[in-house]
Enzyme design. Structure first.
Site, PDB file in Angstrom:
ATOM      1  N   GLU A 207      -9.801 -11.499   3.342  1.00  0.00           N
ATOM      2  CA  GLU A 207     -10.637 -10.763   4.306  1.00  0.00           C
ATOM      3  C   GLU A 207     -11.571 -11.638   5.133  1.00  0.00           C
ATOM      4  O   GLU A 207     -12.763 -11.349   5.241  1.00  0.00           O
ATOM      5  CB  GLU A 207     -11.443  -9.682   3.556  1.00  0.00           C
TER       6      GLU A 207
ATOM      7  N   ASN B 264      -4.792 -12.960   2.485  1.00  0.00           N
ATOM      8  CA  ASN B 264      -4.733 -11.514   2.247  1.00  0.00           C
ATOM      9  C   ASN B 264      -5.803 -10.792   3.071  1.00  0.00           C
ATOM     10  O   ASN B 264      -6.948 -11.246   3.129  1.00  0.00           O
ATOM     11  CB  ASN B 264      -4.991 -11.273   0.747  1.00  0.00           C
TER      12      ASN B 264
ATOM     13  N   HIS C 187      -4.259  -0.409   3.062  1.00  0.00           N
ATOM     14  CA  HIS C 187      -5.020   0.788   2.660  1.00  0.00           C
ATOM     15  C   HIS C 187      -4.933   1.773   3.818  1.00  0.00           C
ATOM     16  O   HIS C 187      -5.703   1.713   4.765  1.00  0.00           O
ATOM     17  CB  HIS C 187      -6.485   0.428   2.376  1.00  0.00           C
TER      18      HIS C 187
ATOM     19  N   GLU D 194      -2.011  -4.000  -1.611  1.00  0.00           N
ATOM     20  CA  GLU D 194      -3.005  -3.055  -2.144  1.00  0.00           C
ATOM     21  C   GLU D 194      -2.722  -1.649  -1.629  1.00  0.00           C
ATOM     22  O   GLU D 194      -3.641  -0.899  -1.270  1.00  0.00           O
ATOM     23  CB  GLU D 194      -4.424  -3.482  -1.745  1.00  0.00           C
TER      24      GLU D 194
ATOM     25  N   ASP E 132      -2.323   2.016  -0.754  1.00  0.00           N
ATOM     26  CA  ASP E 132      -2.690   3.396  -1.093  1.00  0.00           C
ATOM     27  C   ASP E 132      -2.800   4.166   0.219  1.00  0.00           C
ATOM     28  O   ASP E 132      -3.049   3.566   1.276  1.00  0.00           O
ATOM     29  CB  ASP E 132      -3.958   3.514  -1.968  1.00  0.00           C
TER      30      ASP E 132
HETATM   31  O1  G3I Z   1     -18.278  -2.918 -13.921  1.00  0.00           O
HETATM   32  C1  G3I Z   1     -19.470  -2.442 -13.308  1.00  0.00           C
HETATM   33  C2  G3I Z   1     -20.233  -1.553 -14.274  1.00  0.00           C
HETATM   34  O2  G3I Z   1     -20.625  -2.324 -15.379  1.00  0.00           O
HETATM   35  C3  G3I Z   1     -21.434  -0.966 -13.543  1.00  0.00           C
HETATM   36  O3  G3I Z   1     -22.104  -0.072 -14.386  1.00  0.00           O
HETATM   37  C4  G3I Z   1     -20.998  -0.240 -12.299  1.00  0.00           C
HETATM   38  C5  G3I Z   1     -22.180   0.318 -11.506  1.00  0.00           C
HETATM   39  O4  G3I Z   1     -21.941   0.298 -10.126  1.00  0.00           O
HETATM   40  O5  G3I Z   1     -20.298  -1.119 -11.474  1.00  0.00           O
HETATM   41  C6  G3I Z   1     -19.122  -1.665 -12.060  1.00  0.00           C
HETATM   42  O6  G3I Z   1     -18.522  -2.570 -11.170  1.00  0.00           O
HETATM   43  C7  G3I Z   1     -17.846  -1.969 -10.086  1.00  0.00           C
HETATM   44  C8  G3I Z   1     -16.387  -2.425 -10.142  1.00  0.00           C
HETATM   45  O7  G3I Z   1     -15.696  -1.962  -9.011  1.00  0.00           O
HETATM   46  C9  G3I Z   1     -15.660  -1.935 -11.378  1.00  0.00           C
HETATM   47  O8  G3I Z   1     -15.587  -0.540 -11.369  1.00  0.00           O
HETATM   48  C10 G3I Z   1     -18.494  -2.418  -8.809  1.00  0.00           C
HETATM   49  O9  G3I Z   1     -19.779  -1.871  -8.693  1.00  0.00           O
HETATM   50  C11 G3I Z   1     -17.659  -2.001  -7.632  1.00  0.00           C
HETATM   51  O10 G3I Z   1     -18.196  -2.609  -6.458  1.00  0.00           O
HETATM   52  C12 G3I Z   1     -16.241  -2.475  -7.802  1.00  0.00           C
HETATM   53  O11 G3I Z   1     -15.482  -2.012  -6.699  1.00  0.00           O
HETATM   54  C13 G3I Z   1     -14.282  -2.717  -6.468  1.00  0.00           C
HETATM   55  C14 G3I Z   1     -14.306  -3.315  -5.086  1.00  0.00           C
HETATM   56  O12 G3I Z   1     -13.062  -3.921  -4.804  1.00  0.00           O
HETATM   57  C15 G3I Z   1     -15.389  -4.388  -4.991  1.00  0.00           C
HETATM   58  O13 G3I Z   1     -15.298  -5.088  -3.823  1.00  0.00           O
HETATM   59  C16 G3I Z   1     -13.106  -1.751  -6.615  1.00  0.00           C
HETATM   60  O14 G3I Z   1     -13.004  -1.352  -7.995  1.00  0.00           O
HETATM   61  C17 G3I Z   1     -11.822  -2.413  -6.173  1.00  0.00           C
HETATM   62  O15 G3I Z   1     -10.785  -1.453  -6.130  1.00  0.00           O
HETATM   63  C18 G3I Z   1     -11.991  -3.001  -4.786  1.00  0.00           C
HETATM   64  O16 G3I Z   1     -10.799  -3.660  -4.421  1.00  0.00           O
HETATM   65  C19 G3I Z   1     -10.783  -4.202  -3.107  1.00  0.00           C
HETATM   66  C20 G3I Z   1      -9.996  -5.494  -3.155  1.00  0.00           C
HETATM   67  O17 G3I Z   1     -10.531  -6.386  -4.106  1.00  0.00           O
HETATM   68  C21 G3I Z   1      -9.950  -6.159  -1.785  1.00  0.00           C
HETATM   69  N1  G3I Z   1      -9.453  -5.243  -0.771  1.00  0.00           N
HETATM   70  C22 G3I Z   1     -10.139  -3.949  -0.707  1.00  0.00           C
HETATM   71  C23 G3I Z   1     -10.140  -3.266  -2.079  1.00  0.00           C
HETATM   72  C24 G3I Z   1     -10.806  -1.918  -1.981  1.00  0.00           C
HETATM   73  O18 G3I Z   1     -12.154  -2.015  -1.646  1.00  0.00           O
END
Ligand code: G3I
Length: 302
Positions: A127, A169, A206, A235, A237
């Protein structure tokens, strides 16, 4: 009879999914994972903040667990991601200049070395371009270290794991006429011309569904491929999981020999980062949705 097996019959392609490692304890989840998919990407566990929470202190536990789960079952692993403006640990967010450049390169080297020989493809850089009409690089602390930060990351990754395929990516690079797509295309073309080690482009894909599925998606895939790189749908969806859009994505990939596979960004709708849009192939109870059947049929008839 499964997504992975049917993809494998299409020229050795894969059909994969993002995996949240803590869900490996959920047997309903793991049953679908092990039955249907032959490729995995860590949804969060191999990002910079997860792997190097404190500078110089690496935490490979969750990443290793996924790699072990996958490789012991013959699933290929995509590494996601070595260098990114987002999900940086706090210590890195506040860095700049040569200090940041060296910390980024050290991260690339340490992580790619740790996983050497176990990762089929690395998302080396994720990105790095802006949305919209500018075609410019995204402003970030990494970009401010100098425009050559991307190629520096690729060179470090190649040196650390010479057998991994190295990918750039991004999202919103699906529509061939978008400025962002064209900008990434020109970067890849430039890298190929100058011998920067890049092997593949990942289109996150996406999609918001309906008319937002770009009718020129196949042109985008084949145009990148014509530069001499593989393409991966990394990725996938689609909002509300329309069967026709899913079918089109599969058919477009199968039409381009360098499109090596498709990864959906989660297994059940309840696992999705956009769970309110029900964008995946299995519902929250693990039942196959109509889109699942459309994908499987397309894989079998390609
Ligand atoms: O694990 C912590 C947890 O301990 C905490 O209590 C909670 C509170 O907010 O957060 C949890 O972490 C979160 C994590 O996902 C696991 O669920 C983060 O806040 C959250 O920001 C994170 O989001 C991820 C996101 O990337 C972060 O950038 C998404 O799951 C994930 O699907 C998403 O994936 C991205 C790709 O890496 C890049 N392309 C876009 C895609 C979608 O946004």
């Amino acid at each position: 009879s499964t997504l992975g097996a049917s993809a494998a019959e299409q020229g050795g392609r894969y059909f994969g999914t993002a995996v949240a490692v803590n869900r490996l304890n959920d047997s309903a989840y793991t049953t679908i994972l092990n039955r249907e998919f032959n490729q995995v990407t860590a949804e969060n566990e191999m990002k910079i903040d997860a792997l190097q929470p404190n500078q110089g202190q690496f935490n490979f536990g969750n990443g290793d667990r996924l790699v072990q789960h996958a490789r012991s079952r013959g699933m290929q692993v995509r590494g996601h991601t070595l260098a990114w403006h987002s999900q940086q640990p706090g210590w890195m967010q506040n860095m700049s200049g040569t200090t940041l450049r060296n910390a980024m390169l050290n991260h690339v080297t340490q992580v790619a070395t740790h996983y050497r020989g176990q990762i089929a493809w690395w998302d080396v850089v994720n990105e790095a371009f802006q949305d919209g009409s500018s075609g410019a690089r995204r402003d970030s602390n990494l970009q401010r270290t100098g425009n050559d930060w991307i190629e520096a990351a690729f060179r470090a990754a190649r040196q650390a794991d010479p057998n991994a395929q190295l990918c750039y990516n991004d999202y919103n690079i699906d529509n061939w006429t978008d400025a962002k797509t064209q900008a990434v295309y020109r970067m890849v073309q430039d890298f190929k011309n100058r011998g920067v080690p890049i092997d593949c482009v990942g289109l996150q894909s996406h999609f918001t569904g309906g008319s937002n599925y770009p009718s020129n998606y196949r042109t985008t895939l084949s145009s990148f491929a014509a530069l001499g790189v593989d393409v991966h749908i990394t990725e996938l969806d689609i909002r509300n999981a329309p069967s026709d859009a899913y079918r089109n994505v599969v058919n477009d990939c199968l039409a381009v020999s360098r499109c090596k596979g498709i990864t959906v960004w989660g297994i059940r709708d309840s696992d999705s980062w956009r769970s309110n849009e029900s964008p995946l192939l299995f519902d929250g109870n693990g039942n196959k949705k109509a889109a699942y059947n459309a994908v499987l049929t397309a894989l079998n008839s390609g």
